[in-house]
Design a protein around this motif. Sequence first.
Motif, PDB file in Angstrom:
ATOM      1  N   ASP A 119       0.815  -1.208   0.000  1.00 55.35           N
ATOM      2  CA  ASP A 119       0.000   0.000   0.000  1.00 55.35           C
ATOM      3  C   ASP A 119       0.850   1.259   0.000  1.00 55.35           C
ATOM      4  O   ASP A 119       0.395   2.312  -0.452  1.00 55.35           O
ATOM      5  CB  ASP A 119      -0.921   0.016   1.224  1.00 55.35           C
ATOM      6  CG  ASP A 119      -1.914  -1.131   1.191  1.00 55.35           C
ATOM      7  OD1 ASP A 119      -2.600  -1.277   0.159  1.00 55.35           O
ATOM      8  OD2 ASP A 119      -1.996  -1.885   2.175  1.00 55.35           O
ATOM      9  N   LYS A 164      -0.631   4.562  -1.831  1.00 56.71           N
ATOM     10  CA  LYS A 164      -1.888   4.253  -2.501  1.00 56.71           C
ATOM     11  C   LYS A 164      -2.951   5.266  -2.088  1.00 56.71           C
ATOM     12  O   LYS A 164      -2.906   5.810  -0.977  1.00 56.71           O
ATOM     13  CB  LYS A 164      -2.329   2.834  -2.142  1.00 56.71           C
ATOM     14  CG  LYS A 164      -3.287   2.204  -3.127  1.00 56.71           C
ATOM     15  CD  LYS A 164      -3.481   0.721  -2.814  1.00 56.71           C
ATOM     16  CE  LYS A 164      -4.337   0.043  -3.875  1.00 56.71           C
ATOM     17  NZ  LYS A 164      -4.477  -1.414  -3.623  1.00 56.71           N
ATOM     18  N   PHE A 190      -1.353   0.076   7.362  1.00 55.61           N
ATOM     19  CA  PHE A 190      -1.377  -0.503   6.024  1.00 55.61           C
ATOM     20  C   PHE A 190      -0.106  -1.318   5.756  1.00 55.61           C
ATOM     21  O   PHE A 190       0.847  -1.308   6.548  1.00 55.61           O
ATOM     22  CB  PHE A 190      -1.573   0.567   4.936  1.00 55.61           C
ATOM     23  CG  PHE A 190      -2.970   1.151   4.908  1.00 55.61           C
ATOM     24  CD1 PHE A 190      -3.981   0.531   4.202  1.00 55.61           C
ATOM     25  CD2 PHE A 190      -3.271   2.324   5.605  1.00 55.61           C
ATOM     26  CE1 PHE A 190      -5.267   1.064   4.171  1.00 55.61           C
ATOM     27  CE2 PHE A 190      -4.544   2.864   5.586  1.00 55.61           C
ATOM     28  CZ  PHE A 190      -5.552   2.227   4.875  1.00 55.61           C
TER      29      PHE A 190
END
Length: 309
Positions: A119, A164, A190
Amino acid sequence: METGKEKIAVVVPVYYGEKSLAELINRLQLVFDQLGVSYEIILVNDASPDDSWAIIKELQFQNNKIIGINFSRNFGQHYAITAGLNEANADWVVVMDCDLQDVPEEIIPLYHKAKEGFDLVLAQRTDRQDRFFKRLFSKLFYRFLSYLSGIKYDSSIANFGIYKNTVINEIISLPEKNRYFPTMVKWVGFNQVAIPVSHADRKYGETSYNYRKLFNLSLDIVLSYSDKPLRLAIKLGMLITFTSIIFTLYQIYRWYNHKIEVLGYASIIISIWFLSGIIIFVFGIIGLYVGKIFENVKDRPTYIIKEKI
């Protein structure tokens, strides 16, 4: 967004960037051409005292994929990053500095690593091209910050990385007024990884972070993200209480054995000065936290945009 292509937004806080911006944009364009992605470049001028804003307007006139944001005054690097994140509309967001020490070409391995299923991918500067005292102070700064904030920081990792859009959405949703991008990145979590990247010499100018600014920044971070100073104050109070009990027992022992010649003077003076200093120190810590609460209760905007192109 171009059909079938992923889009990358680059957020660049700008301060004393007039000499580096044109080269930065040219190198970013080559990077995105090589990656075959759509892109936008968000340049946030943090009321830089040089001609950065004039350069941004000129670059935007030449390239409509550039978004320029101009602050009404200097709010700070991490507030400029926040403004850029709020403006970004892409699958991935890259955050980097404008001074070219963050090498634009390193976006390529960062992006490829992210496509493996991460991520966010952070840039780890394994060979920092900074002066010895800056590197030393940076290490001490991050160790001090790690201890007081309870969050482990790596002095080789700063803001540079690729994130992301889901990560960015969570970061910009955080309500706190005191913004520090690396701490917010760590807090949201994440699936993240760091990879080694090259770090370039500073070609233009000097860093705007002096020791005073770094100290104030670390103080803001600690007060905003940790209650450890209050916990340390409690431990200090317990230590003083325990020490005073031992000292009291020692003085009773001396009195019982007729070893006290002048009663009370030294112990009273030492106790007054020592405890007064501790009380003022603890009240100072509490006052800083109350001050931060006061700032947040006022609910002023995090930053003010004077102009956007």
